[in-house]
Design a protein around this motif. Sequence first.
Motif, PDB file in Angstrom:
ATOM      1  N   ARG A 161      41.506  55.579  35.148  1.00  0.00           N
ATOM      2  CA  ARG A 161      42.055  54.438  35.895  1.00  0.00           C
ATOM      3  C   ARG A 161      41.294  54.262  37.206  1.00  0.00           C
ATOM      4  N   VAL A 162      41.215  53.036  37.677  1.00  0.00           N
ATOM      5  CA  VAL A 162      40.615  52.760  38.995  1.00  0.00           C
ATOM      6  C   VAL A 162      41.536  51.805  39.737  1.00  0.00           C
ATOM      7  N   HIS A 163      41.867  52.138  40.957  1.00  0.00           N
ATOM      8  CA  HIS A 163      42.643  51.224  41.799  1.00  0.00           C
ATOM      9  C   HIS A 163      41.828  50.868  43.036  1.00  0.00           C
ATOM     10  N   ILE A 256      35.421  49.044  33.766  1.00  0.00           N
ATOM     11  CA  ILE A 256      35.198  47.860  34.604  1.00  0.00           C
ATOM     12  C   ILE A 256      36.556  47.237  34.920  1.00  0.00           C
ATOM     13  N   GLU A 257      36.789  46.961  36.170  1.00  0.00           N
ATOM     14  CA  GLU A 257      38.029  46.328  36.617  1.00  0.00           C
ATOM     15  C   GLU A 257      37.664  45.052  37.365  1.00  0.00           C
ATOM     16  N   HIS A 372      48.892  47.410  36.561  1.00  0.00           N
ATOM     17  CA  HIS A 372      48.687  46.052  37.077  1.00  0.00           C
ATOM     18  C   HIS A 372      48.286  46.023  38.559  1.00  0.00           C
ATOM     19  N   TYR A 373      47.994  47.183  39.094  1.00  0.00           N
ATOM     20  CA  TYR A 373      47.738  47.327  40.530  1.00  0.00           C
ATOM     21  C   TYR A 373      46.643  46.388  41.043  1.00  0.00           C
ATOM     22  N   ASN A 374      45.600  46.196  40.250  1.00  0.00           N
ATOM     23  CA  ASN A 374      44.433  45.467  40.779  1.00  0.00           C
ATOM     24  C   ASN A 374      44.551  43.943  40.735  1.00  0.00           C
TER      25      ASN A 374
END
Length: 565
Positions: A161-163, A256-257, A372-374
Amino acid sequence: MIRLFQTHRIRRIDELEGMWEFTTTSEDVEDSVFPTTYDFSLPVPGCWETHPRFQTYRGHGWYRRKVTVSRSGPIRFEFHGVSHTADVYFDGRLVAHHYNAYTPFSIVIPDAPEGMHELVIRVDNSFSEASALHVPNDYYTYGGIIRPAVFEEIAEVFVERVHVTPIYEDGEWSGAINVLVRNVSSTKRVIEIKGRLADVDFVVGTVEIEAESSIEISRTLAFPGVTPWSHESPQLYLLETRLYDQGIAEPIDDLIERVGFRIIRTEDGQIRLNGQEIKLKGVCRHEDHPLVGAALPLQLMVADLDLIEDMGANAIRTTHYPYDQRFLDLCDERGIYVWEENHARGLSLEQMRHPLFAEQCENCNREMVENHYNHPSIIIWGILNECSSDTDEGRVHYERQLRQLRHMDASRPLSYASHHHFSDICLDLADIVAFNVYPGWYVDDEPGHLSDRIKKWADQAGGTDKPFIMSEFGADGYYGFRAPPRVKGTEERQADIVGKALEHFLERPYISGMFIWQFCDCRVTEGTGWLLTRAMTQNSKGIVDAYRRPKLTYETVRDFYRKDG
Ligand code: ADA
């Protein structure tokens, strides 16, 4: 399609979209007994209610398909929504149990052998003892794998995960990047995370990661010259993260975000985006359509947003659960403001006393925020619509859940929609005060007076200096029912009621936002009592009907929302 952009260039992923084998079993059959024959074939994503045999079926449904692993090693499955309980079996072995239709979950199998494997999911949409949130309600709980699913071949160490949290200080934008890395191998590893965002290449960090564990790596970096995200200019940037295993030149994994730079705050009774006051002109919406149930394809999501934007609305409340991420991606792209809420509608104190209530809500909150943070479009997290916020016992849950959300995400304001107009005791806990009111429908009050009275009361009940939102208002209107006396249920009366509320709410400077109940008519659970015996087994307060045909109210809303700047 799981997202509106490519999420991996290195990791091999296969969408599990397509036809799966399907069958049902009676609930008396023991859990360990698998069906031997699958007589049907159903689409995934999809709801089984779209099949003539299962239009009202509630119980166990079994989905089966094959997956091919191209090399021995770790694999991962990601399910974006199984309604509402899933037991996942890989080659006959139970590998996951998940509750809640509306939140994603993932499964890692660290040592899958090369070759063909069987994936079976037992789905359950029954209102059993084990379900505190999915209960007979004023919407329909469908059955099936209702949102996209993917199969991935992952490296032994991978980016989970990435935030990214946007920061604006001294006239400069920066971003706090937080990467969660997981090692599913049996050895300690040293890895490096590199990234690229808004034309800036960077190293997030190099870390040692123990066998079978996860680790977070964080770094804050300046991103000079980025264009901030807003309704008027919804600028988005791709964030590419790559994972390097020590001693290997090429990256072994990536994620990728997509992010937008914006700050959302509440101050002096206003909601401010990048320092500017915003007013939310919104609609509440259920993910529901007679032809596809809760499994809306992209085309229908786009069509809904086209109608919503055509009416001049700039905001959506995801009543009463977290949404499909493709819809949130569309909102990011269109600059639509989103109030996203957890899954709990109108639960009484008795229902909140369910032994699994707290745990199921907390899981839902966690999965909602983690996944759904991003999304820059999400500007408010909401909880517990119309639950028991007027009791001490209820307050314990509101307090605990808002604390949980604040701990996971301090960058967004929190709220909840209350119907306890003069008896709510939790207003001090939220950042935004929000009330569901139905002047002209459930009560006779004139909308402006009602709003002023509630505001005055809320100010001395913990809500002072907080933005104030009308989180629901509306009226039934049966599509095609028009009659000169404008009786309740006619399209004319619905338009009168919604129009009058909009007239009064839009002219009140202390009202920061409003969400009309509701965008489209939706199916409700059949039962007894007034709520579950609604005419046509649907909630008919839609501005458009279930097939999205505009009612008279559509023009009324369009006039008011468009006129208002
Ligand atoms: C409540 C509730 C909605 C819907 C609405 C109605 O405010 O939050 O889910 O049930 O009432 O139509 O009565």
